[in-house]
Write a protein that holds these residues in place. Structure first.
Motif, PDB file in Angstrom:
ATOM      1  N   LEU A  47      60.971  39.844   7.489  1.00 19.18           N
ATOM      2  CA  LEU A  47      61.222  38.960   8.627  1.00 19.18           C
ATOM      3  C   LEU A  47      62.238  39.536   9.597  1.00 19.18           C
ATOM      4  N   SER A  48      62.606  40.800   9.406  1.00 24.50           N
ATOM      5  CA  SER A  48      63.630  41.406  10.256  1.00 24.50           C
ATOM      6  C   SER A  48      63.158  41.582  11.693  1.00 24.50           C
ATOM      7  N   GLY A  49      61.877  41.348  11.946  1.00 21.09           N
ATOM      8  CA  GLY A  49      61.360  41.441  13.313  1.00 21.09           C
ATOM      9  C   GLY A  49      61.942  40.418  14.263  1.00 21.09           C
ATOM     10  N   ILE A  50      62.665  39.422  13.745  1.00 27.30           N
ATOM     11  CA  ILE A  50      63.314  38.466  14.664  1.00 27.30           C
ATOM     12  C   ILE A  50      64.302  39.188  15.571  1.00 27.30           C
ATOM     13  N   VAL A  51      64.782  40.341  15.132  1.00 27.17           N
ATOM     14  CA  VAL A  51      65.728  41.123  15.936  1.00 27.17           C
ATOM     15  C   VAL A  51      65.110  41.536  17.264  1.00 27.17           C
ATOM     16  N   ASP A  52      63.808  41.750  17.297  1.00 24.79           N
ATOM     17  CA  ASP A  52      63.140  42.294  18.477  1.00 24.79           C
ATOM     18  C   ASP A  52      62.533  41.233  19.379  1.00 24.79           C
ATOM     19  N   SER A  93      62.973  36.362  23.270  1.00 23.15           N
ATOM     20  CA  SER A  93      63.669  35.079  23.396  1.00 23.15           C
ATOM     21  C   SER A  93      64.291  34.751  22.047  1.00 23.15           C
ATOM     22  N   LYS A  94      65.607  34.567  22.037  1.00 24.13           N
ATOM     23  CA  LYS A  94      66.324  34.391  20.778  1.00 24.13           C
ATOM     24  C   LYS A  94      67.158  33.115  20.811  1.00 24.13           C
ATOM     25  N   PRO A  95      66.694  32.044  20.167  1.00 26.50           N
ATOM     26  CA  PRO A  95      67.526  30.840  20.073  1.00 26.50           C
ATOM     27  C   PRO A  95      68.731  31.102  19.178  1.00 26.50           C
ATOM     28  N   PRO A  96      69.793  30.351  19.348  1.00 24.76           N
ATOM     29  CA  PRO A  96      70.974  30.543  18.492  1.00 24.76           C
ATOM     30  C   PRO A  96      70.667  30.203  17.037  1.00 24.76           C
ATOM     31  N   VAL A  97      71.270  30.976  16.131  1.00 21.50           N
ATOM     32  CA  VAL A  97      71.065  30.791  14.695  1.00 21.50           C
ATOM     33  C   VAL A  97      72.377  30.339  14.060  1.00 21.50           C
ATOM     34  N   THR A  98      72.294  29.305  13.244  1.00 22.56           N
ATOM     35  CA  THR A  98      73.426  28.858  12.440  1.00 22.56           C
ATOM     36  C   THR A  98      73.078  29.079  10.979  1.00 22.56           C
ATOM     37  N   TRP A  99      73.875  29.888  10.306  1.00 22.01           N
ATOM     38  CA  TRP A  99      73.633  30.258   8.904  1.00 22.01           C
ATOM     39  C   TRP A  99      74.682  29.553   8.052  1.00 22.01           C
ATOM     40  N   ILE A 100      74.222  28.686   7.153  1.00 22.95           N
ATOM     41  CA  ILE A 100      75.115  27.887   6.317  1.00 22.95           C
ATOM     42  C   ILE A 100      74.854  28.239   4.855  1.00 22.95           C
ATOM     43  N   GLU A 136      78.117  32.151  11.071  1.00 26.36           N
ATOM     44  CA  GLU A 136      78.022  32.011   9.621  1.00 26.36           C
ATOM     45  C   GLU A 136      79.061  30.999   9.162  1.00 26.36           C
ATOM     46  N   ILE A 137      78.604  29.968   8.459  1.00 29.73           N
ATOM     47  CA  ILE A 137      79.481  28.928   7.942  1.00 29.73           C
ATOM     48  C   ILE A 137      79.404  28.976   6.419  1.00 29.73           C
ATOM     49  N   VAL A 138      80.545  29.183   5.780  1.00 32.33           N
ATOM     50  CA  VAL A 138      80.604  29.299   4.328  1.00 32.33           C
ATOM     51  C   VAL A 138      81.449  28.163   3.771  1.00 32.33           C
ATOM     52  N   THR A 174      70.948  39.510   4.898  1.00 33.63           N
ATOM     53  CA  THR A 174      70.841  38.483   5.941  1.00 33.63           C
ATOM     54  C   THR A 174      71.875  38.712   7.031  1.00 33.63           C
ATOM     55  N   ARG A 175      73.107  39.013   6.627  1.00 35.37           N
ATOM     56  CA  ARG A 175      74.152  39.244   7.621  1.00 35.37           C
ATOM     57  C   ARG A 175      73.831  40.457   8.495  1.00 35.37           C
ATOM     58  N   ALA A 176      73.320  41.521   7.898  1.00 29.54           N
ATOM     59  CA  ALA A 176      72.998  42.728   8.662  1.00 29.54           C
ATOM     60  C   ALA A 176      71.912  42.453   9.693  1.00 29.54           C
ATOM     61  N   VAL A 177      70.894  41.687   9.313  1.00 24.98           N
ATOM     62  CA  VAL A 177      69.817  41.361  10.258  1.00 24.98           C
ATOM     63  C   VAL A 177      70.343  40.462  11.370  1.00 24.98           C
ATOM     64  N   LEU A 178      71.145  39.467  11.035  1.00 20.99           N
ATOM     65  CA  LEU A 178      71.666  38.561  12.062  1.00 20.99           C
ATOM     66  C   LEU A 178      72.651  39.265  12.990  1.00 20.99           C
ATOM     67  N   GLN A 179      73.390  40.226  12.478  1.00 20.68           N
ATOM     68  CA  GLN A 179      74.269  41.000  13.356  1.00 20.68           C
ATOM     69  C   GLN A 179      73.456  41.803  14.357  1.00 20.68           C
ATOM     70  N   ARG A 180      72.356  42.386  13.925  1.00 17.18           N
ATOM     71  CA  ARG A 180      71.479  43.101  14.855  1.00 17.18           C
ATOM     72  C   ARG A 180      70.816  42.135  15.826  1.00 17.18           C
ATOM     73  N   TYR A 181      70.501  40.934  15.349  1.00 16.92           N
ATOM     74  CA  TYR A 181      69.952  39.882  16.206  1.00 16.92           C
ATOM     75  C   TYR A 181      70.923  39.584  17.351  1.00 16.92           C
ATOM     76  N   ALA A 182      72.203  39.477  17.018  1.00 15.72           N
ATOM     77  CA  ALA A 182      73.221  39.211  18.036  1.00 15.72           C
ATOM     78  C   ALA A 182      73.399  40.402  18.967  1.00 15.72           C
ATOM     79  N   GLU A 183      73.361  41.600  18.420  1.00 14.42           N
ATOM     80  CA  GLU A 183      73.514  42.801  19.251  1.00 14.42           C
ATOM     81  C   GLU A 183      72.378  42.954  20.248  1.00 14.42           C
ATOM     82  N   GLN A 184      71.224  42.395  19.921  1.00 12.08           N
ATOM     83  CA  GLN A 184      70.054  42.496  20.794  1.00 12.08           C
ATOM     84  C   GLN A 184      69.890  41.267  21.696  1.00 12.08           C
TER      85      GLN A 184
END
Length: 334
Positions: A232-237, A240-247, A306-308, A290-300
């Motif tokens: 599912l890492s294709g979300i990086v590309d 249109s990228k809606p904001p993601v909240t990771w809990i 991330e909420i822990v 997950t964090r690595a993919v979301l970081q690339r998502y943000a970079e793109q």
């Protein structure tokens, strides 16, 4: 497909997608804390709750589930005239990411709660999702605990056997010692609604020359999350990228960098014999992936936060429902 709905048709649309071995009823402890003015829809994925067990073609990854839910996503967007906030728990987080890949224009915000890694479950070794072996051994239908599968099929409600659904829920669905209280029977009902078999949960498996001796088959739930079929890492590309909240909870024993459901981690702990060692078969770094993919998502061009929750396990919406609801109100309001 059976769908549980709440609220008013004109309200902000929210789609709740449950995880493996549960159903739409797993969201009830959260829904009590959500505004009655929202339009909330919680489907039972195929083979769970009151939806029919249609079988799952695992070679499509999680697309069978996502394709089932897509018309509901469209209906929610069209009846409200606005994008939908999609919330996915565990495997449902993977379904939510697949929906984002297929229908980004209909999603206004994505909330991933303890989601399966974008690279699937089991059989990968690093933050890039590199397979541990060519046949993805250690993932898929053959990786399930046979005692749990047997007791789940028997709809066992007891505690006599260690792998009973009730004991598994108490030990792993939340942090150790969490008291489900009056919701325990309701939540156990959602587990026991799971259709069991090679076409549904857990799915089939194949023999492997690689440790631990089992590789994914082509049918059923666990195979959908094998890295051989899911990426599912294709979300990086996405343009249109809606904001993601990771809990997530810091005590999650199911989706973590040391998951007790990852055979490589169990081998490392000496619970599965013959483990070939860290170099050949390291535990999957699920959270790190997950964090690595979301970081690339943000970079793109996207964004994520991330909420822990400290002292929380695999189900923050049940363990901290008021806090989870507050975050969701922020997402919907934005």
């Amino acid at each position: 497909m059976h769908v549980t709905t709440h609220g008013t048709e004109s309200g902000p649309p929210v789609l709740l997608i449950h995880g493996n071995c549960s159903s739409s009823g797993f969201w009830e402890p959260l829904v009590r804390h959500l505004p009655a003015t929202w339009r909330i829809a919680a489907p039972d994925l195929r083979g769970y709750g009151e939806s029919p067990a249609l079988g799952v073609d695992a070679t499509r990854g999680l697309r069978d589930f996502a394709d089932d839910v897509a018309p509901l996503l469209r209906a929610l967007a069209e009846e409200s005239g606005r994008p939908v906030t999609v919330v996915g728990h565990s495997m449902g987080g993977g379904v939510a990411m697949q929906l984002l890949l297929d229908h980004p224009e209909r999603i206004g915000g994505l909330v991933l709660e303890a989601p399966v890694s974008p690279y699937g479950f089991g059989g990968t070794r690093d933050l890039d999702g590199t397979p541990t072996s060519p046949d993805h051994a250690g993932s898929g239908g053959g990786s399930a605990n046979p005692d749990f599968v047997r007791l789940l099929a028997a709809k066992d409600r007891g505690t006599e056997e260690q792998a009973s659904p009730r004991n598994v829920m108490r030990a792993f669905y939340a942090a150790p010692g969490f008291d489900f209280g009056e919701d325990e029977e309701l939540l156990l009902d959602t587990m026991l609604s799971t259709a069991v078999g090679e076409d549904q949960y857990p799915g089939d498996g194949t023999a492997s020359a690689n440790w631990p001796g089992t590789a994914p088959g082509t049918r059923g739930v666990l195979n959908t999350m094998s890295p051989g079929y899911l990426n599912l890492s294709g979300i990086v590309d996405l343009p249109s990228k809606p904001p993601v909240t990771w809990i997530r909870g810091d005590q999650d024993a199911i989706v973590s960098d040391g998951s007790f459901f990852d055979l490589a981690q169990l081998g490392k702990l000496g619970l599965v014999p013959g483990w070939p060692g860290e170099e050949d078969c390291p535990p999957q770094p699920m959270v790190g992936q997950t964090r690595a993919v979301l970081q690339r998502y943000a970079e793109q061009g996207g964004s994520f936060r991330e909420i822990v929750y400290t002292g929380v396990g695999h189900s923050p919406h049940i363990e901290r429902p008021e806090e989870f609801a507050a975050v969701l109100r922020e997402v919907v309001g934005s």
